[in-house]
Design an enzyme around this catalytic site. Structure first.
Site, mmCIF file in Angstrom:
data_model
loop_
_atom_site.group_PDB
_atom_site.id
_atom_site.type_symbol
_atom_site.label_atom_id
_atom_site.label_comp_id
_atom_site.label_asym_id
_atom_site.label_seq_id
_atom_site.Cartn_x
_atom_site.Cartn_y
_atom_site.Cartn_z
ATOM 1 C CD GLU A 32 46.401 30.765 36.298
ATOM 2 O OE1 GLU A 32 46.001 29.643 36.681
ATOM 3 O OE2 GLU A 32 47.525 31.215 36.583
ATOM 4 C CG HIS A 33 43.609 30.727 40.658
ATOM 5 N ND1 HIS A 33 43.559 29.767 41.651
ATOM 6 C CD2 HIS A 33 44.880 30.689 40.186
ATOM 7 C CE1 HIS A 33 44.734 29.186 41.779
ATOM 8 N NE2 HIS A 33 45.571 29.746 40.910
ATOM 9 C CG HIS A 55 48.559 33.131 40.512
ATOM 10 N ND1 HIS A 55 48.089 32.906 41.795
ATOM 11 C CD2 HIS A 55 48.730 31.906 39.963
ATOM 12 C CE1 HIS A 55 48.006 31.611 42.011
ATOM 13 N NE2 HIS A 55 48.381 30.976 40.918
ATOM 14 C CD GLU A 109 48.970 28.442 43.487
ATOM 15 O OE1 GLU A 109 49.652 28.316 42.450
ATOM 16 O OE2 GLU A 109 47.816 28.922 43.483
#
Length: 425
Positions: free
Chosen positions: A49-50, A46, A126
């Site tokens: 991905e950022h 993840h 997040e």
């Protein structure tokens, strides 16, 4: 019209031409997700991905955003348990820009140190936000309880301690290890021509070689199927409501009974006419939100029920859910109920495939899990062919009390009803 081409390096390109649309959607999918992480790497997929949106050798993060905004397009990404997708949706005339942008971030991201630290703070926020959203957070807790120590149990965003530990070199090593041509699927749908898309992608991606491949499989603990847990798991949090997930092992992505599972899940809690909604919300008013859900992976799946209710009604709501599960396993299903549910499934699927981005996702997932295209006609036919007996047989095999897991999130301190919960019929 569907078409598929495999480049010499193993990258698969699948397209669905939709000449009556003005848009085109393109996605680069990597068969890598949180399932493929070690415990200390949890959240790295993840995080990567950022980072791929934070600058390349010829574009800054602002350049990437401005170029897509200038044409009114959408550029985004998501990470799942078994794959990661980077995608764009644009007007057909801007498809070359989408191809250039996506392949640039995919091949030439710089993983700048300052950007890593800024994005680390964003991801930590997040994670905190997810934990402050109890109706979502209880699903993460259920995965941890149900899949125990397997990587499928861990949250996709990771945990604060693992995210804080990750270094730039960790990202580079993981990226090189997992982002290999044989794990990449590029899918496109909309007003486009397959041959032109293949030509443009081959110019940019065709020369990639997997110099790291020494012929040995890149095995990780997540490649093995998980053992599933059962029982009641209580998680204390000072909340006004109680949130619960009750689930059982279901079917995997390519299981022969997957169509019966679709019908069973929808019949149980897939809409306002479903059994759970009618019984628990409409007739008794014991929950505002109640539904069933199914998650399927390449070798395992689960079917579960979520409900948000008051602490004092928790025991009653669990008993009502178990009652509906037992009714289904006991064969209390009418033929007209099956037909209505089949119509609901077919209609919602076809309506959901009216956009180019949904088609882009649809053909990519088919390639990842089946290695081929599965037509909507075939899917509709299989859904409508599910018999009442097939649904009952599946319910009977799944809904066994000794295989059930119940995750509870709420302020249950000194509440005697929770101690009385029993998953047996």
């Amino acid at each position: 019209m569907f078409a598929k081409t495999v480049l010499d390096n193993g990258i698969r390109i699948v397209t669905h031409e939709m000449p009556d649309h003005r848009s085109a959607s393109l996605g680069i999918w990597v068969e890598n997700g949180s399932r493929h992480e070690s415990p200390l790497e949890n959240g790295i997929s993840h995080f990567i991905e950022h980072l791929l949106f934070k600058g390349t050798e010829r574009r800054s993060a602002a350049d990437i955003a401005e170029e897509m905004d200038a044409v009114g397009g959408v550029l985004n990404a998501f990470t799942a348990k078994e794959h990661t997708c980077y995608y764009a949706k644009v007007l057909d005339e801007n498809l070359p820009l989408a191809i250039d942008l996506l392949t640039d971030i995919f091949l030439h991201s710089v993983f700048d140190g300052e950007e890593i630290e800024r994005e680390r703070s964003v991801i930590l926020q997040e994670i905190s936000q997810a934990e402050d959203t109890p109706d979502d957070y209880v699903h993460d807790l259920f995965s941890l309880d149900f899949f125990k120590d397997h990587p499928l149990a861990r949250p996709i965003c990771g945990r604060a301690e693992t995210v804080n530990r990750l270094s730039r070199q960790d990202f580079l090593n993981f990226f090189q290890s997992r982002y290999r041509p044989g794990r990449v699927v590029v899918s496109a749908a909309g007003h486009l021509r397959h041959a032109e898309v293949v030509r443009a992608l081959n110019e940019r991606l065709g020369s990639i070689t997997d110099s790291r491949d020494d012929g040995r499989p890149n095995l990780r603990e997540g490649d093995q199927p998980p053992e599933t847990g059962s029982g009641i798991f209580q998680h204390a949090k000072p909340l006004e409501q109680a949130h619960l997930c009750l689930g059982v092992a279901g079917v995997h992505q390519t299981h022969p009974q997957r169509y019966a599972a679709y019908v069973l899940n929808t019949l149980l809690g897939g809409g306002m006419s479903s059994r759970l909604f009618q019984e628990i919300r409409e007739k008794r008013g014991k929950a505002y939100s109640v539904y069933s859900f199914a998650s399927s992976y390449r070798d395992v799946g689960y079917l579960g029920v979520y409900a948000g209710t008051s602490v004092e009604w928790t025991e009653e709501v669990v008993e009502l859910i178990l009652k509906e599960l037992n009714h289904l396993a006991g064969g209390h299903i009418k033929d007209e109920e099956v037909r209505r549910t089949q119509g609901q499934l077919v209609g919602s699927m076809m309506l959901g495939l009216e956009s180019t981005d949904s088609w882009m996702s649809h053909i990519a997932r088919n390639e990842i899990y089946f290695g081929k295209s599965i037509s909507t006609d075939d899917i509709c036919r299989e859904v409508r062919a599910v018999s009442r007996d097939a649904i009952i047989d599946l319910a009977r095999s799944l809904f066994r009390s000794e295989k059930m897991a119940l995750s509870l999130l709420g302020d249950f301190k000194n509440n005697h009803t929770i101690k009385n919960l029993d998953l047996r019929p």
